[in-house]
Design a protein around this motif. Structure first.
Motif, PDB file in Angstrom:
ATOM      1  N   GLU A  87      36.252  10.805  63.696  1.00 55.43           N
ATOM      2  CA  GLU A  87      35.823  10.566  62.323  1.00 55.43           C
ATOM      3  C   GLU A  87      35.308   9.146  62.096  1.00 55.43           C
ATOM      4  OE1 GLU A  87      38.759  14.043  60.509  1.00 55.43           O
ATOM      5  OE2 GLU A  87      39.195  11.932  60.049  1.00 55.43           O
ATOM      6  N   VAL A  91      39.347   9.504  53.917  1.00 58.53           N
ATOM      7  CA  VAL A  91      39.295   8.765  52.649  1.00 58.53           C
ATOM      8  C   VAL A  91      38.305   9.424  51.700  1.00 58.53           C
ATOM      9  CG1 VAL A  91      38.633   6.579  51.579  1.00 58.53           C
ATOM     10  CG2 VAL A  91      40.023   6.577  53.659  1.00 58.53           C
ATOM     11  N   LYS A  92      37.134   9.803  52.212  1.00 66.52           N
ATOM     12  CA  LYS A  92      36.132  10.460  51.373  1.00 66.52           C
ATOM     13  C   LYS A  92      36.635  11.809  50.880  1.00 66.52           C
ATOM     14  CE  LYS A  92      31.296  11.865  51.201  1.00 66.52           C
ATOM     15  NZ  LYS A  92      31.601  13.164  50.559  1.00 66.52           N
ATOM     16  N   MET A  93      37.314  12.551  51.759  1.00 67.39           N
ATOM     17  CA  MET A  93      37.846  13.858  51.364  1.00 67.39           C
ATOM     18  C   MET A  93      38.852  13.715  50.226  1.00 67.39           C
ATOM     19  SD  MET A  93      40.780  15.942  51.936  1.00 67.39           S
ATOM     20  CE  MET A  93      41.482  15.517  53.518  1.00 67.39           C
ATOM     21  N   ARG A  94      39.697  12.701  50.294  1.00 66.17           N
ATOM     22  CA  ARG A  94      40.654  12.453  49.205  1.00 66.17           C
ATOM     23  C   ARG A  94      39.931  12.084  47.915  1.00 66.17           C
ATOM     24  NH1 ARG A  94      46.201  11.578  49.806  1.00 66.17           N
ATOM     25  NH2 ARG A  94      46.106  10.151  48.038  1.00 66.17           N
ATOM     26  N   GLU A  95      38.912  11.259  48.034  1.00 65.01           N
ATOM     27  CA  GLU A  95      38.148  10.870  46.849  1.00 65.01           C
ATOM     28  C   GLU A  95      37.477  12.073  46.201  1.00 65.01           C
ATOM     29  OE1 GLU A  95      35.518   7.954  48.409  1.00 65.01           O
ATOM     30  OE2 GLU A  95      36.985   6.312  48.302  1.00 65.01           O
ATOM     31  N   ASP A  96      37.067  13.038  47.027  1.00 63.02           N
ATOM     32  CA  ASP A  96      36.435  14.258  46.514  1.00 63.02           C
ATOM     33  C   ASP A  96      37.455  15.296  46.058  1.00 63.02           C
ATOM     34  OD1 ASP A  96      33.993  13.147  47.063  1.00 63.02           O
ATOM     35  OD2 ASP A  96      33.740  14.190  48.989  1.00 63.02           O
ATOM     36  N   ASN A 104      39.287  18.765  55.654  1.00 67.21           N
ATOM     37  CA  ASN A 104      40.529  18.849  54.879  1.00 67.21           C
ATOM     38  C   ASN A 104      41.619  19.703  55.527  1.00 67.21           C
ATOM     39  OD1 ASN A 104      39.096  21.168  54.443  1.00 67.21           O
ATOM     40  ND2 ASN A 104      39.212  21.104  52.215  1.00 67.21           N
ATOM     41  N   SER A 153      27.827   7.433  59.165  1.00 68.15           N
ATOM     42  CA  SER A 153      26.428   7.224  59.478  1.00 68.15           C
ATOM     43  C   SER A 153      26.165   7.532  60.937  1.00 68.15           C
ATOM     44  CB  SER A 153      26.037   5.768  59.171  1.00 68.15           C
ATOM     45  OG  SER A 153      26.798   4.895  59.958  1.00 68.15           O
ATOM     46  N   PRO A 212      37.576   7.165  57.758  1.00 65.71           N
ATOM     47  CA  PRO A 212      36.669   7.189  56.605  1.00 65.71           C
ATOM     48  C   PRO A 212      36.397   8.593  56.078  1.00 65.71           C
ATOM     49  CG  PRO A 212      35.485   6.632  58.630  1.00 65.71           C
ATOM     50  CD  PRO A 212      36.944   6.589  58.958  1.00 65.71           C
ATOM     51  N   GLU A 213      36.368   9.596  56.966  1.00 64.55           N
ATOM     52  CA  GLU A 213      36.135  10.958  56.487  1.00 64.55           C
ATOM     53  C   GLU A 213      37.324  11.461  55.682  1.00 64.55           C
ATOM     54  OE1 GLU A 213      34.498  13.974  58.917  1.00 64.55           O
ATOM     55  OE2 GLU A 213      33.336  12.583  60.152  1.00 64.55           O
ATOM     56  N   GLU A 230      39.741  17.176  47.707  1.00 69.12           N
ATOM     57  CA  GLU A 230      39.661  18.423  48.481  1.00 69.12           C
ATOM     58  C   GLU A 230      40.877  18.617  49.387  1.00 69.12           C
ATOM     59  OE1 GLU A 230      35.958  18.454  50.548  1.00 69.12           O
ATOM     60  OE2 GLU A 230      34.792  18.869  48.740  1.00 69.12           O
TER      61      GLU A 230
END
Length: 448
Positions: free
Chosen positions: A146, A220-225, A367, A2, A217-218, A227
């Protein structure tokens, strides 16, 4: 992330991450600064006693360069795992490698004790430290970046960079105190080991802090996506070769001239001018203290007016400063040392380094960012900071102790880096990996 860390927990996490990353950078540069300073003052006598003073210094700087030479490999190795497995765990490993290596140098026997085995062991330790340092910088800066609001990434990554002048300030301060407080000859004979042994305290605090932070956090989000790339370095080198080339060239002056100011300058004053080392060491301390204050200013300025503008201005300032800097050193006056070092480190280098974290990090997508930033940082640092003590000392030797050729080197690398920076992006993160829409990215590995 954010635009602002609105909750108290988010702000606390950001402070903790920035502090842990800055401490890691401090350990990183504590090691390399302590080694460079001791190489300039002592290592020619401890590990290369049969050589002339200047040749012995060159040999000591060659072992210094070995640590730099291993950094690109360390950047690729730890960048790979940082992009695939996460930033946090890699950073714990790299800090241990650097810190324990520094401690081990403090225990290393001299050439007089074990002969040729002494410099061989020194080179082996430097190789391991170089590998660790190669992975340290990228992860530390990325954790801060990040976690940060996008509009303040320059400021928060510049706080991590305070670890660099702090990592110079602490060991040079210890060397200065020991050299002045102990009986004559004590530092050269045995007390030089004490700052190496004391590094274990910084490492202990750093490891404790890194065990108590959470993953980026970025990432973590990349892993969730899903990528994650199977081979990040291939993705970086094949999709963004021009970015890698120009960012490496942009890095050379920042790293190289930093080492000219305190490593080569100390050598010039003590060996060529045959003047005491204490005043120039104290001048370095003052300049580093000033840079600790100017880095956040230049980082915040880069958020407002642009990363490239601040970075280029710092490079060109150092090109202009080259002749006045050595004229000031040649006076042999303490005030002149302080003025020259402060202008070089606090202003010129501070401007480049304050903007660098956000500028270089955002050249690469999340990534492959750890790998991309590490390649840029470590190859550029090896060609700049790793070679500049060797090149600077060799140029002084070739010119009979005069600094005319060294000036040409300083101006040349500053101009090359400024021109290369004009070819980089403005420091905004690409929306997708290497600018390619996500569905078309090759080699993406599914992550459970």
């Amino acid at each position: 992330m954010s635009e602002s860390p609105a909750t108290p927990d988010a702000r606390a996490s950001l402070r903790k991450v920035v502090t842990a990353s800055a401490l890691g950078t401090t350990v990183e540069y504590y090691d390399f600064t302590l080694y460079a300073t001791t190489a300039a003052l002592v290592f020619d006598k401890v590990f290369f006693p049969d050589a002339s003073p200047l040749v012995g210094t060159l040999a000591a700087f060659a072992t210094y360069f070995v640590g730099y030479a291993a950094r690109p490999l360390g950047g690729i190795l730890f960048g790979h795992f940082g992009d695939r497995l996460g930033r946090k765990n890699v950073l714990i490993i790299t800090m241990l490698m650097m810190g324990l290596g520094t401690f081990a140098i403090g225990l290393l026997p001299s050439y007089d004790s074990i002969g040729i085995a002494a410099p061989i062991l020194l080179v082996a330790i430097r190789l391991l430290q170089g590998l660790g340092m190669g992975g340290e910088y990228g992860g530390g800066v990325l954790m801060a970046l990040e976690y940060s609001p996008r509009s303040r990434q320059g400021f928060f990554t510049s706080l991590v960079h305070i670890g660099t002048p702090a990592g110079v300030l602490i060991p040079v301060g210890l060397v200065t105190i020991l050299d002045n407080a102990l009986p004559s000859g004590s530092y050269d004979s045995w007390a030089w080991r004490l700052p190496f042994l004391a590094s274990i305290l910084l490492v202990g605090v750093g490891i404790w802090m890194r065990l108590n932070i959470t993953e980026s956090p970025e990432f973590v989000k990349m892993r969730e996506d899903r990528e994650v790339h199977s081979l990040p370095v291939r993705q970086v080198l094949t999709r963004q070769p021009t970015t890698v080339l120009f960012s490496v060239l942009a890095k050379i002056a920042e790293s190289g001239l930093f080492n000219i100011y305190y490593v080569v300058a100390i050598t010039y004053v003590t060996t060529e001018l045959d003047l005491p080392k204490s005043p120039v060491l104290l001048a370095v301390l003052i300049a580093c203290a000033v840079e600790c204050c100017t880095l956040p200013y230049f980082g915040a300025l880069s958020d407002r007016i642009g990363r490239r503008k601040v970075y280029i201005a710092g490079a060109l300032f150092q090109a202009i400063l080259a002749v006045p800097f050595f004229l000031l050193l040649q006076t042999g006056q303490f005030w002149a040392y302080v003025l020259g070092m402060t202008l070089g480190l606090g202003i010129g280098h501070g401007a480049m380094y304050g903007a660098q974290g956000a500028l270089f990090s955002n050249l690469y997508p999340v990534n492959v960012r750890y790998t991309g930033l590490s390649v840029t940082q470590q190859v550029g640092a090896t060609l700049g900071g790793g070679l500049s003590p060797l090149i600077g000392t060799a140029l002084l030797s070739a010119a009979g102790g005069h600094w005319s050729w060294l000036i040409a080197y300083c101006v040349g690398v500053a101009v090359v880096s400024a021109l290369a920076t004009t070819r980089l992006g403005a420091g905004e993160a690409p929306a997708t990996a290497a600018g390619v829409p996500a569905p078309h990215l090759p080699e993406r590995t599914q992550v459970s």
